[in-house]
Every structure is written in C-alpha cells, then in structure tokens.
Design a protein around this motif. Structure first.
Motif, PDB file in Angstrom:
ATOM      1  N   UNK A  91      31.323 -40.808  12.243  1.00 23.34           N
ATOM      2  CA  UNK A  91      32.639 -40.928  11.623  1.00 23.34           C
ATOM      3  C   UNK A  91      33.036 -39.583  11.041  1.00 23.34           C
ATOM      4  N   UNK A  92      34.303 -39.428  10.733  1.00 18.42           N
ATOM      5  CA  UNK A  92      34.765 -38.182  10.117  1.00 18.42           C
ATOM      6  C   UNK A  92      34.094 -37.969   8.773  1.00 18.42           C
ATOM      7  N   UNK A  93      33.889 -39.064   8.019  1.00 18.94           N
ATOM      8  CA  UNK A  93      33.237 -38.936   6.707  1.00 18.94           C
ATOM      9  C   UNK A  93      31.834 -38.393   6.883  1.00 18.94           C
ATOM     10  N   UNK A  94      31.070 -38.949   7.837  1.00 20.94           N
ATOM     11  CA  UNK A  94      29.713 -38.478   8.082  1.00 20.94           C
ATOM     12  C   UNK A  94      29.728 -37.018   8.503  1.00 20.94           C
ATOM     13  N   UNK A  95      30.621 -36.673   9.418  1.00 24.79           N
ATOM     14  CA  UNK A  95      30.709 -35.288   9.874  1.00 24.79           C
ATOM     15  C   UNK A  95      31.079 -34.351   8.736  1.00 24.79           C
ATOM     16  N   UNK A  96      32.003 -34.770   7.871  1.00 19.95           N
ATOM     17  CA  UNK A  96      32.403 -33.934   6.737  1.00 19.95           C
ATOM     18  C   UNK A  96      31.244 -33.740   5.766  1.00 19.95           C
ATOM     19  N   UNK A  97      30.505 -34.821   5.476  1.00 16.63           N
ATOM     20  CA  UNK A  97      29.355 -34.705   4.584  1.00 16.63           C
ATOM     21  C   UNK A  97      28.300 -33.775   5.170  1.00 16.63           C
ATOM     22  N   UNK A  98      28.036 -33.955   6.439  1.00 11.73           N
ATOM     23  CA  UNK A  98      27.035 -33.122   7.109  1.00 11.73           C
ATOM     24  C   UNK A  98      27.447 -31.653   7.049  1.00 11.73           C
ATOM     25  N   UNK A  99      28.690 -31.361   7.381  1.00  6.28           N
ATOM     26  CA  UNK A  99      29.184 -29.983   7.336  1.00  6.28           C
ATOM     27  C   UNK A  99      29.070 -29.415   5.916  1.00  6.28           C
ATOM     28  N   UNK A 100      29.397 -30.240   4.923  1.00  5.98           N
ATOM     29  CA  UNK A 100      29.324 -29.798   3.528  1.00  5.98           C
ATOM     30  C   UNK A 100      27.893 -29.413   3.154  1.00  5.98           C
ATOM     31  N   UNK A 101      26.935 -30.302   3.458  1.00  4.92           N
ATOM     32  CA  UNK A 101      25.556 -30.067   3.034  1.00  4.92           C
ATOM     33  C   UNK A 101      24.824 -29.039   3.888  1.00  4.92           C
ATOM     34  N   UNK A 102      25.331 -28.706   5.039  1.00  6.93           N
ATOM     35  CA  UNK A 102      24.704 -27.658   5.847  1.00  6.93           C
ATOM     36  C   UNK A 102      25.287 -26.277   5.554  1.00  6.93           C
ATOM     37  N   UNK A 103      26.335 -26.225   4.743  1.00  9.87           N
ATOM     38  CA  UNK A 103      26.950 -24.957   4.353  1.00  9.87           C
ATOM     39  C   UNK A 103      26.322 -24.483   3.040  1.00  9.87           C
ATOM     40  N   UNK A 104      25.480 -23.460   3.126  1.00  8.98           N
ATOM     41  CA  UNK A 104      24.734 -22.991   1.954  1.00  8.98           C
ATOM     42  C   UNK A 104      25.630 -22.444   0.844  1.00  8.98           C
ATOM     43  N   UNK A 105      26.866 -22.097   1.149  1.00  7.80           N
ATOM     44  CA  UNK A 105      27.775 -21.623   0.094  1.00  7.80           C
ATOM     45  C   UNK A 105      28.029 -22.723  -0.934  1.00  7.80           C
ATOM     46  N   UNK A 106      27.964 -23.964  -0.502  1.00  9.34           N
ATOM     47  CA  UNK A 106      28.202 -25.086  -1.425  1.00  9.34           C
ATOM     48  C   UNK A 106      27.062 -25.274  -2.420  1.00  9.34           C
ATOM     49  N   UNK A 107      25.895 -24.681  -2.153  1.00  2.00           N
ATOM     50  CA  UNK A 107      24.764 -24.780  -3.089  1.00  2.00           C
ATOM     51  C   UNK A 107      25.105 -24.111  -4.418  1.00  2.00           C
ATOM     52  N   UNK A 108      25.961 -23.107  -4.386  1.00  7.40           N
ATOM     53  CA  UNK A 108      26.335 -22.361  -5.595  1.00  7.40           C
ATOM     54  C   UNK A 108      27.615 -22.886  -6.242  1.00  7.40           C
ATOM     55  N   UNK A 109      27.902 -24.138  -6.066  1.00 11.82           N
ATOM     56  CA  UNK A 109      29.101 -24.748  -6.641  1.00 11.82           C
ATOM     57  C   UNK A 109      29.112 -24.552  -8.159  1.00 11.82           C
ATOM     58  N   UNK A 110      30.284 -24.254  -8.696  1.00  9.63           N
ATOM     59  CA  UNK A 110      30.405 -23.990 -10.134  1.00  9.63           C
ATOM     60  C   UNK A 110      30.280 -25.277 -10.952  1.00  9.63           C
ATOM     61  N   UNK A 111      30.001 -25.099 -12.231  1.00  9.72           N
ATOM     62  CA  UNK A 111      29.880 -26.242 -13.144  1.00  9.72           C
ATOM     63  C   UNK A 111      31.180 -27.038 -13.194  1.00  9.72           C
ATOM     64  N   UNK A 112      32.329 -26.340 -13.140  1.00  5.91           N
ATOM     65  CA  UNK A 112      33.624 -27.028 -13.178  1.00  5.91           C
ATOM     66  C   UNK A 112      33.821 -27.878 -11.924  1.00  5.91           C
TER      67      UNK A 112
END
Length: 196
Positions: A91-112
């Motif tokens: 599904x698009x949701x699964x694909x979006x989640x997968x893309x999000x968690x495989x993108x290492x830039x998201x590991x440094x997400x800010x506190x806000x």
C-alpha cells in the motif's frame, strides 16, 4: 550509517514463536544499548524506534527472495515464502513508511518535529481506540493525581508526562496502567471539549 540492530533483530525473528511487536523488540534490545541514543528522552525513544524499523525494512529487502517479513507496530513476523508465492501488494502507507525509515536523514529529526509526530500519533491512536468512558471528571483527576481545580493545561502536561513513563514501548510498566491513564485523559479531554 550501519544499523547495529540488524543482526540481533534477525535472530529475534528466527527465534520468535509468535508475532512480535515493536515494544517486544525494543525490550529485547535493552541489554545491547550501551549508551543513550540521545540525552532527550523523546529523541532517544524516537531514535530507538527508527533503528528498529530501519533494521526491519532492510531485512525485508534482504530476505525478499525466501521470506516474507510482515511489518507493523503490533505484528512483526518472518514467514517462509511458499513455492507458489503471490507477490503481496504494497500500500502507499507501507511504501511511505518504508521510504521514511530507510532514509537516514530522518534519524536526526529535531525535538520539535518529534513532538509534532508524537502529537499526530496520539491523535490517530485515540481516534482508533476511542471507547466510551464512564469516568467522571473527579475520577479522572484522581487517576491523574490532580486536584479538582486543575487547569486543562495542567491536565495535558500531566497526561504527556504519564504517557511517556507508562507507554508500552518503554517496556517497564503494565500496559493496563497505560490504558487507565489513556481512559482518564480521554474523559478529561472530552469534558474540556464539551465546555469549551
């Protein structure tokens, strides 16, 4: 960046007798965590969750020819693919989640940004798990250990503190206690909306 949890999570999946949940994996990984991932408790929890989900999605890609790895926060299961495997539709949701968690830039997400993601998660969680409550305002305030004159800002602050302590992903408290606090929060929030 190399994810240090890939091999331990793979071993957990192989040994699992039943489907796992994200908080099961988090709890099993505690002995491997030598240091906090971040000094801010919210960012630590976010980064831990990110590493778990990243490892799961990497494993899903690595094992795709022989296994199906089902991934959702409440159902994680490694299954041997049958000979006549029909490709599962993503599904698009699964694909979006997968893309999000495989993108290492998201590991440094800010506190806000984490605070905003948490707020969105709780809103969605409450919509999905909303049950009629029979708690009165006084009963709910008693559960929160607040006096009857507490402001809504104080109630909200107390809820957030309790949710962070008792959330099932923390693994150190009974899920029943969290459900009790969630019911109290829903009752107080509903009362606040009605009188606003």
């Amino acid at each position: 960046m190399e994810n240090p949890f890939i091999d331990p999570i793979f071993e957990l999946l192989l040994d699992a007798q039943q489907p796992l949940k994200v908080h099961d994996i988090s709890h099993a990984l505690k002995p491997l965590q030598q240091t906090e991932l971040d000094q801010d408790p919210n960012r630590h929890l976010f980064k831990l969750n990110f590493l778990i989900m990243n490892a799961l999605y990497q494993l899903q890609d690595e094992l795709i020819n022989e296994y199906h790895l089902q991934i959702s926060s409440l159902h994680i299961e490694l299954q041997v693919k049958p000979e006549s495997d029909i490709q599962l539709v993503n599904t698009n949701i699964t694909n979006n989640l997968k893309a999000y968690y495989l993108d290492w830039q998201n590991y440094q997400t800010s506190a806000e940004e984490i605070a905003q993601l948490l707020a969105q998660f709780w809103q969605q969680f409450q919509r999905q798990h909303k049950q009629p409550t029979s708690l009165t305002k006084l009963q709910a305030l008693e559960i929160f250990q607040l006096n009857k004159d507490a402001t809504f800002a104080e109630i909200k602050q107390r809820w957030r503190k309790l949710a962070l302590i008792y959330h099932p992903d923390r693994g150190s408290h009974s899920p029943e206690k969290f459900k009790q606090y969630l019911a109290a929060w829903q009752a107080l929030k509903d009362i606040h909306v009605c009188i606003s």
